[in-house]
Design a protein around this motif. Structure first.
Motif, short mmCIF file in Angstrom:
data_model
loop_
_atom_site.label_atom_id
_atom_site.label_comp_id
_atom_site.label_asym_id
_atom_site.label_seq_id
_atom_site.Cartn_x
_atom_site.Cartn_y
_atom_site.Cartn_z
N ARG A 1 40.13 49.76 56.76
CA ARG A 1 39.38 49.51 57.98
C ARG A 1 38.06 50.32 58.00
O ARG A 1 37.00 49.81 58.34
CB ARG A 1 40.26 49.87 59.18
CG ARG A 1 39.56 50.03 60.48
CD ARG A 1 39.25 48.69 61.09
NE ARG A 1 38.08 48.79 61.94
CZ ARG A 1 37.65 47.84 62.75
NH1 ARG A 1 38.29 46.71 62.82
NH2 ARG A 1 36.60 48.02 63.48
N ASP B 1 35.67 48.62 56.04
CA ASP B 1 35.63 47.18 56.33
C ASP B 1 36.05 46.38 55.10
O ASP B 1 35.49 45.33 54.78
CB ASP B 1 34.24 46.76 56.80
CG ASP B 1 34.27 45.37 57.44
OD1 ASP B 1 35.36 44.96 57.89
OD2 ASP B 1 33.24 44.70 57.45
N ARG C 1 41.45 44.24 57.74
CA ARG C 1 41.46 42.82 57.36
C ARG C 1 42.59 42.63 56.36
O ARG C 1 42.60 43.23 55.29
CB ARG C 1 40.12 42.43 56.75
CG ARG C 1 38.96 42.65 57.72
CD ARG C 1 37.70 41.93 57.29
NE ARG C 1 37.17 42.44 56.05
CZ ARG C 1 37.11 41.76 54.93
NH1 ARG C 1 37.54 40.51 54.86
NH2 ARG C 1 36.60 42.31 53.84
N GLN D 1 45.19 40.50 53.89
CA GLN D 1 45.42 39.32 53.06
C GLN D 1 46.89 39.30 52.65
O GLN D 1 47.36 40.21 51.96
CB GLN D 1 44.52 39.36 51.81
CG GLN D 1 44.56 38.12 50.96
CD GLN D 1 43.88 36.93 51.65
OE1 GLN D 1 43.11 37.09 52.59
NE2 GLN D 1 44.18 35.73 51.18
N ARG E 1 46.40 35.93 64.41
CA ARG E 1 45.00 35.50 64.42
C ARG E 1 44.54 35.22 65.85
O ARG E 1 43.41 35.55 66.23
CB ARG E 1 44.81 34.26 63.54
CG ARG E 1 44.94 34.56 62.05
CD ARG E 1 45.06 33.29 61.21
NE ARG E 1 43.92 32.41 61.32
CZ ARG E 1 42.83 32.47 60.56
NH1 ARG E 1 42.76 33.39 59.61
NH2 ARG E 1 41.84 31.63 60.72
N ASP F 1 42.37 39.83 61.81
CA ASP F 1 41.75 39.11 60.70
C ASP F 1 42.79 39.01 59.57
O ASP F 1 42.88 39.91 58.73
CB ASP F 1 40.49 39.85 60.25
CG ASP F 1 39.71 39.06 59.22
OD1 ASP F 1 40.21 38.02 58.74
OD2 ASP F 1 38.59 39.49 58.88
N ALA G 1 42.71 28.74 56.70
CA ALA G 1 42.22 30.02 56.18
C ALA G 1 42.76 30.33 54.78
O ALA G 1 42.42 31.37 54.21
CB ALA G 1 42.58 31.16 57.14
N ARG H 1 36.57 36.17 52.09
CA ARG H 1 37.64 37.17 52.26
C ARG H 1 37.28 38.46 51.54
O ARG H 1 37.51 39.55 52.04
CB ARG H 1 38.98 36.65 51.70
CG ARG H 1 39.65 35.55 52.47
CD ARG H 1 39.83 35.86 53.92
NE ARG H 1 40.89 36.81 54.22
CZ ARG H 1 40.99 37.48 55.38
NH1 ARG H 1 40.07 37.32 56.32
NH2 ARG H 1 41.99 38.31 55.59
N ARG I 1 34.32 39.39 50.77
CA ARG I 1 32.96 39.80 51.15
C ARG I 1 32.04 39.91 49.94
O ARG I 1 31.33 40.91 49.76
CB ARG I 1 32.99 41.15 51.89
CG ARG I 1 33.74 41.12 53.20
CD ARG I 1 32.80 40.97 54.39
NE ARG I 1 33.47 40.48 55.60
CZ ARG I 1 33.95 41.24 56.57
NH1 ARG I 1 33.83 42.54 56.49
NH2 ARG I 1 34.51 40.70 57.62
#
Ligand SMILES: [Zn+2]
Length: 532
Positions: free
Chosen positions: A213, A216, A247, A249, A275, A280, A403, A462, A464
């Motif tokens: 976090r 990011d 975020r 996954q 979500r 995220d 997604a 995802r 970035r």
């Protein structure tokens, strides 16, 4: 200005999911410098022009879930990956990254990620994550966007002991994760079925979520269970995102075992609820009805303590084996006829490679459960499986989610080199051609545009990865040209190393790595990517 390369006549699937359209494309240096209507570059001077009439031109595929961390250092051509059209791999998944690996713990880190470290000849000369990145940058045919793995982090700073970390241990873990992200890791991964990450408690997972976090960065979670306890495992992963705001996954969302079929839909509902709460969260998947892992993943958690050495020692004790067999009568969610030996030590290869545990057991003259335990003991846990027992309906549910990204879960392999061992899951050679040939063209499960978005813009977002995943002016020139009428994986579980068909040109950072289906063996345009 003279373009380096102009592609004319192609049908552009730009990665956004927008309908395909005819477009001509110019590339100069490492960037796409023009995307215009047909004929629009007729007057543009170019060093080279390629007529791709009748072919689809797309962003190069961004494999969100890969394990080529050390195999690309065995063979920088990354053959099995680039022939699928993959131009970027997010590596370091499932908690397994090759860094950090401080000299005094290098051997232990290497053992802990042994499942993906196939070539003992790779010289581990790095210690920090920055040194690892420097090692792969410019040495590989495709881009790598590496995650830092919890398994490596925990071993590097706390050793491979099982058990909970205390506050000091968590502080060391936090500092090491923070350093790796500052060194360019694009996120953190964990593998909660792999020792010693599997011994993490919520406080330890929250540390990783918090660091992710702070940067990011993505937190990719190979969950604690993909069988009977899938839903508690999903809840555990979601709790980290809820607590830390990271975020998240969810890696390779699937469930094994017929008795668990349908629970993936419930898992998706829980992800959707998260979500809707503003978290995220998304998942990735590969389009097959089988997974692959160490055979020892089927052991009870207590039997996996101490990793490969602990497993081998423990399984030498007949009373321990009897206890595991007794537990298995209720806890084993797969049939032994659904589990195949995909990688094993030399001396057992002839006898059991490519066979189901039922057939291997017959060859070893043992009952199947004893045969499985004997294989783990004799190889010191160096035996991998391909495990079937997944539901087509569950797979379709994950693929249908807006997604979801595609991640192969495969490795860059060279069938004729040191990494060409065993009988690997066919995803390493055929994931994207399987998606485009079988699910798009043959089954009509997905549109071409949608499948390409799931393979390009969605994973790039995802991770970035700036200016990748969409084919537009100004983007990096990672490009895959394919024949949508012929693209197909030609390999299988029995014959996994056959090359796919229909991937015509693959361009990485403006340089053609594959041209007319033939790889330039010297091309190493790949970079170690950072996020943001
Ligand atoms: Zn995994």
């Amino acid at each position: 200005m003279t373009a380096d390369l102009v592609l004319t006549g192609g049908l552009l699937a730009d990665g956004t999911g927008a309908p395909v359209r005819l477009a001509d494309i110019a590339i100069t240096g490492d960037r796409v410098t023009a995307v215009v209507g047909p004929g629009g570059l007729a007057a543009t001077p170019a060093r080279e022009r390629l007529d791709i009439t009748g072919l689809v031109v797309a962003p190069g595929f961004v494999d969100l879930h890969g394990h080529s961390d050390t195999t690309v250092l065995s063979d920088g051509r990354a053959i099995s990956k680039v022939h699928q059209g993959i131009t970027t791999e997010v590596s370091g998944n499932c908690g397994m990254s090759p860094a950090p690996a401080p000299p005094e713990r290098r051997g232990a880190v290497r053992r802990a990620i042994g499942i993906i470290d196939l070539d003992p000849g790779v010289d581990w000369r790095w210690s920090t994550f920055a040194e690892y990145r420097a090692r792969v940058d410019g040495a590989v045919a495709l881009n790598l966007a590496p995650l830092v793995g919890h398994v490596a982090l925990r071993v590097a700073v706390n050793g491979d002991d099982p058990g909970l970390l205390d506050a000091a241990g968590r502080a060391r873990l936090e500092a090491a994760a923070d350093e790796a992200l500052s060194d360019g890791a694009i996120g953190i991964s964990t593998g909660l079925m792999y020792p010693p990450a599997m011994f993490a408690d919520p406080a330890e997972l929250a540390v990783l979520g918090r660091v992710a976090r702070r940067h990011d960065a993505l937190f990719a979670v190979h969950m604690r269970n993909y069988g009977d306890a899938l839903l508690p495992a999903v809840d555990e992963a979601l709790a980290v995102a809820r607590e830390t705001g990271c975020r998240l996954q969810v890696s390779h969302l699937a469930v094994a075992g017929r008795r668990n079929w349908g629970s993936v839909r419930t898992a998706i509902a829980r992800i959707d609820a998260a979500r809707a709460d503003g978290l995220d969260v998304a998942a990735d998947i590969y389009p097959y009805l089988a997974g692959s892992a160490n055979l020892s993943q089927l052991l009870p958690v207590w039997a996996q303590e101490g990793g490969s050495v602990g497993i081998a020692e423990r399984l030498a004790d007949p009373s321990v084996r009897a206890r595991i067999r007794a537990e298995w009568t209720t806890t084993l969610h797969l049939g032994w006829d659904e589990v195949y030996v995909s990688l094993v030590d030399d001396d057992l290869r002839e006898l059991v490679l490519g066979r189901s545990i039922v057939d291997a057991a017959a060859a070893l003259d043992l009952p199947p459960d004893e045969a499985a335990l004997e294989l783990m003991r004799r190889t010191e846990d160096r035996v991998q499986m391909v495990a079937f027992g997944r539901s087509p309906d569950d797979l379709l549910a994950v693929l249908a989610h807006p997604a979801t990204a595609i991640g192969s879960d495969g490795l860059a392999l060279d069938p004729d080199g040191p990494t060409g061992v065993g009988r690997p899951h066919p995803r390493s050679y055929g994931c994207y051609p399987c998606l485009l040939g079988r699910l798009v063209r043959e089954d009509g499960t997905l549109t071409l545009e949608r499948a390409i978005a799931m393979s390009t813009s969605i994973p790039a977002a995802r991770a970035r990865l700036r200016d990748r995943g969409v084919l537009r002016e100004g983007a990096f020139a990672d490009v895959t040209v394919l024949d949508a009428t012929t693209v197909i994986d030609r390999n299988s579980f029995e014959d996994p190393t056959r090359r796919p068909e229909g991937i015509v040109h693959v361009i990485v950072n403006g340089r053609a790595v594959v041209r007319d289906g033939v790889q330039d063996p010297a091309a190493r345009p790949g970079r170690a990517l950072t996020a943001g």
